[in-house]
Design an enzyme around this catalytic site. Sequence first.
Site, PDB file in Angstrom:
ATOM      1  N   ARG A  90     -14.595  -7.325 -13.696  1.00  0.00           N
ATOM      2  CA  ARG A  90     -14.275  -8.528 -12.928  1.00  0.00           C
ATOM      3  C   ARG A  90     -15.419  -8.787 -11.956  1.00  0.00           C
ATOM      4  O   ARG A  90     -15.782  -7.911 -11.174  1.00  0.00           O
ATOM      5  CB  ARG A  90     -12.968  -8.326 -12.154  1.00  0.00           C
ATOM      6  CG  ARG A  90     -12.565  -9.534 -11.302  1.00  0.00           C
ATOM      7  CD  ARG A  90     -11.198  -9.335 -10.666  1.00  0.00           C
ATOM      8  NE  ARG A  90     -11.198  -8.324  -9.635  1.00  0.00           N
ATOM      9  CZ  ARG A  90     -10.099  -7.830  -9.067  1.00  0.00           C
ATOM     10  NH1 ARG A  90      -8.911  -8.250  -9.460  1.00  0.00           N
ATOM     11  NH2 ARG A  90     -10.176  -6.916  -8.120  1.00  0.00           N
ATOM     12  N   CYS A 121      -3.529  -6.805 -16.522  1.00  0.00           N
ATOM     13  CA  CYS A 121      -4.162  -5.805 -15.645  1.00  0.00           C
ATOM     14  C   CYS A 121      -3.472  -5.714 -14.290  1.00  0.00           C
ATOM     15  O   CYS A 121      -4.027  -5.160 -13.346  1.00  0.00           O
ATOM     16  CB  CYS A 121      -5.646  -6.118 -15.458  1.00  0.00           C
ATOM     17  SG  CYS A 121      -5.983  -7.688 -14.644  1.00  0.00           S
ATOM     18  N   GLU A 155      -4.667 -15.806 -12.990  1.00  0.00           N
ATOM     19  CA  GLU A 155      -3.976 -15.424 -11.756  1.00  0.00           C
ATOM     20  C   GLU A 155      -3.328 -16.624 -11.087  1.00  0.00           C
ATOM     21  O   GLU A 155      -2.448 -16.469 -10.243  1.00  0.00           O
ATOM     22  CB  GLU A 155      -4.971 -14.811 -10.759  1.00  0.00           C
ATOM     23  CG  GLU A 155      -5.732 -13.610 -11.287  1.00  0.00           C
ATOM     24  CD  GLU A 155      -6.909 -13.283 -10.403  1.00  0.00           C
ATOM     25  OE1 GLU A 155      -6.775 -12.386  -9.565  1.00  0.00           O
ATOM     26  OE2 GLU A 155      -7.966 -13.926 -10.560  1.00  0.00           O
ATOM     27  N   HIS A 202       0.809  -1.214   0.000  1.00  0.00           N
ATOM     28  CA  HIS A 202       0.000   0.000   0.000  1.00  0.00           C
ATOM     29  C   HIS A 202       0.847   1.271   0.000  1.00  0.00           C
ATOM     30  O   HIS A 202       0.468   2.275  -0.587  1.00  0.00           O
ATOM     31  CB  HIS A 202      -0.936  -0.008   1.201  1.00  0.00           C
ATOM     32  CG  HIS A 202      -2.191  -0.792   0.953  1.00  0.00           C
ATOM     33  ND1 HIS A 202      -2.992  -1.258   1.954  1.00  0.00           N
ATOM     34  CD2 HIS A 202      -2.767  -1.201  -0.194  1.00  0.00           C
ATOM     35  CE1 HIS A 202      -4.010  -1.917   1.429  1.00  0.00           C
ATOM     36  NE2 HIS A 202      -3.894  -1.895   0.132  1.00  0.00           N
TER      37      HIS A 202
END
Length: 948
Positions: A720, A884, A813, A577
Amino acid sequence: MLALDIQHVRMNQHAVDKAQALQCLVNILVEDQLVTPEYLDGLKAREQQSATYLGQGIAIPHGTPQSRQYILQTGVRLAHFPEGVVWDGENKIYLAVVIAAKSDEHLQVLQILTKALINDVSDRVKNATSAEQIIELLQAQPLSLALHENLIETQVPAIDIDDLFWHAAQRLKQQKAVEAGFITALDTKQMIHLGEGTWSITANQHVLNPAVSIVKPETALEYHGEVLNTLLCVASNDQLDMPQFNRLMDILFDPEQLEKLTHENDSHEIAQIIGADIIPDWPSLHVTLANSHGLHARPATQLVNVTKQFTGDIQVSVDDGQFISAKSLTKLLSLGCKRGQVLTFIAEPDTDAVNGLNDVIQAVKNGLGEDVEPIEENSVQAVEKVEVLRFDESTEDQTSGIPASSGLAFGPAHVIKPRQFNYERQSKNIKAETEKLEQAIQQVQSNIKDFIAESKIEAIKQIFTAHLAMLDDPDLIQGVHQKLKQNLSAPAAWHEHIEAAATAQASLKDHLLAERAADLRDIGERVLAVLCNAPDIIEPKEPYILIMHDVGPSDVARLDKERVAGILTAVGGASAHSAIVARALGIPAIVGAGAGVLNIESNATVLINGDNGDFVISPEASLIEHAIAERERQRQIRIEAEKHCQEPAMTLDGHQVEIAANIGKVNAGQKAVKDGAEAIGLLRTELVFMAHNSAPDEATQEAEYRVILDDLAGRPLVVRTLDVGGDKPLPYVPIPEEENPFLGIRGIRLTLRKPDLLRKQLIALLKASDNRPLRIMFPMIGRVEEWRDAKVILDELRAEYPCDNLEVGIMIEVPSAALLSPILAQEVDFFSIGTNDLTQYTMAIDRGHPVLSAEADGLHPSVLLLIDQTVRAAHKHGKWVGICGELAADPKAVPVLMGLGVDELSMSSTSIPLVKAQIRQLNFAECQQIAQKALLCDSATAVRELGE
């Protein structure tokens, strides 16, 4: 784990004294290649410190920490001496359990033995004639049934029976009665109505120790037409003490007692009604065990000696578990207490034990006869210091970290070290502490909402929205309230529960911090600061370099972009983050630079390069002048790139790539288009759901999806489907606690198990599309069956809600999906590769890991090989492939990804102008050559050096 096994027993051993017995034991260990002969010195040294006699004719000899260098392999061996050997000057032993342990594995053996020794087995030990008898008597577990106040929880915020099951299982798990998987064994078909709204359910799978938990919902539930206001959850196995259990049932079948149970909401009173062990209302003190190898035999013996000085009773519990006598060596060893766990000691009122509590606490702090490194208490960062600094071997001379946000910056250092908070741990006024906690939470929620409203940065808004959801999590708040009922102060209850929750989230098996654990600690510190009236950190008035352990989202609220020239952190990775926030604000940043950066003197000039991760302390004037010139050059490049952001991303030799944006809010489409997005390559719909206190209905979702489709004005929208679960929970979609949420129920695994959620979302999307270009993709597909099951649901809905301009694909993924791409490419319309998770799962590295995250590089050849196979499989069947993940905007990755044939790159919209400008300077043929070289490299570093 060490185990007692028949093949490890040596019967009919003979020794005239202890010295000869020790030599015999070492010979056995050497013969089995567990140790070298020098280990004998360690056994002798341990015996000189204190005899290892355990009781009932058993000794547990083991070496000192210094003798571990002679251990070749961890193991345990058992030797039976039928004539006996005098061990401690008076007691004879007939069985020696000799341990060669490289760390604290011997505690596992101690727990096995001490549980067996609750019964008197001395004669059986002495007279044993076979290895089978030895193992049988040592592994025999006494009949038991845990029934005590800590297994009772009232005012549970439950909306259905599943919620109650979860809370009941949590109580049992916290007291180590059950393990992961227990909740799945609870079958509603086995529910028994005892009467008066009281029900019971029993399961015997994944049970460690028999126990009964009792949970009561805030509001009575309806179950099969009956009222349910009390649930007894019985964890049963073959060690269940049936007479004790039957006594409990006799109480519950007494109409008068059952009525009391129905109307009582105080756990202490309920414990008295059912005859459970209660938490004595005795004076108490707490201390964190600092012994590196836990409460093993020697410190436990010391503790017994200290407590036996007092005639009054002294009891102890570990991490709020059941209290046992602190004067019993066997019971102390059965706790298996490890370093870092909290011991709570209580003393019998009106006895000398009350004044003796301080002596007991001091003895534990002093190490109980061992040298210990103290653990800081009442510090929100204490655990983090132990975990992080132990693994961080960086020195003061380190001058590089992980490049997280591009650009050059310099200025005086503003060093913010981990904050510490002091507070009283105990309080008798539960009502006042509860009110104090609620006010603090409300204040923090209000501050976060204000910041969300004021912030213009979408990535930061998304992080803070998730924080609001955490503060609204009823399970989290309920856990804190439970600690308040145990007479903890509001700061202590809050911090201890948050820390426990964060530790559990990171992993139940001592893994380091994961991203959500960091978020939990972030909101934990915010609330704790309010509870402790901690002063705000004063920001310098002039531009500066912010230096911290890590930059959490709460720190962002204090950042002034005009003042923070750059960010330098000790821990973190490129996808943490702190890095996301820095990129969103356009602030140059380096993360994961090592603990040494916290020792940089305040106001010392620091120069950082967010492009390569280098930083310089007190740089020469010429270096700063060069940095100023380079920063101006980069600023001009961005200005020029922004002027041409609406132009296509076409290489010098005419190859075009679609450039799209990743967004989380439906109203972010306008900015994405303004920044040059030709499509939305990823709409994270979980943030749509997180903005609501309950699952949004079809109409609500349809209205929100229409907003973005309108803003895109005919540009494609890739959506998504709901990707929550595991590490990204929704408050109103409870999921059982998982040992590893990244490998648990998340993404399509969740929505296929809750098909109503998926159906409503798909209907809303189909209705909102109005035949505009809509692309729906399913996340976390790992098996072909998952794709087909999801596609069946969508096809059924399309028959009722036609949508002509629709493509349906999946996210790549999980490595299994990439490997299955030749099969999947025949059925899907497109692939979108989420490089963040694909890298994480391929390399088995948590991308939020503060130490290893730098090694989780999406340009590692193993990841590129999976991308290459996916693209080739898709193109063979005429399908397109997008990226992405964070890799799509990485300047080093762009030519490699293009060369592999990727058709679309989707990224944060602020990165679009620069990526488009970069592509216009590339030659596609050269990119293809670079990509083929990358596939043959042996490391991510080698790949990154290809373009230099």
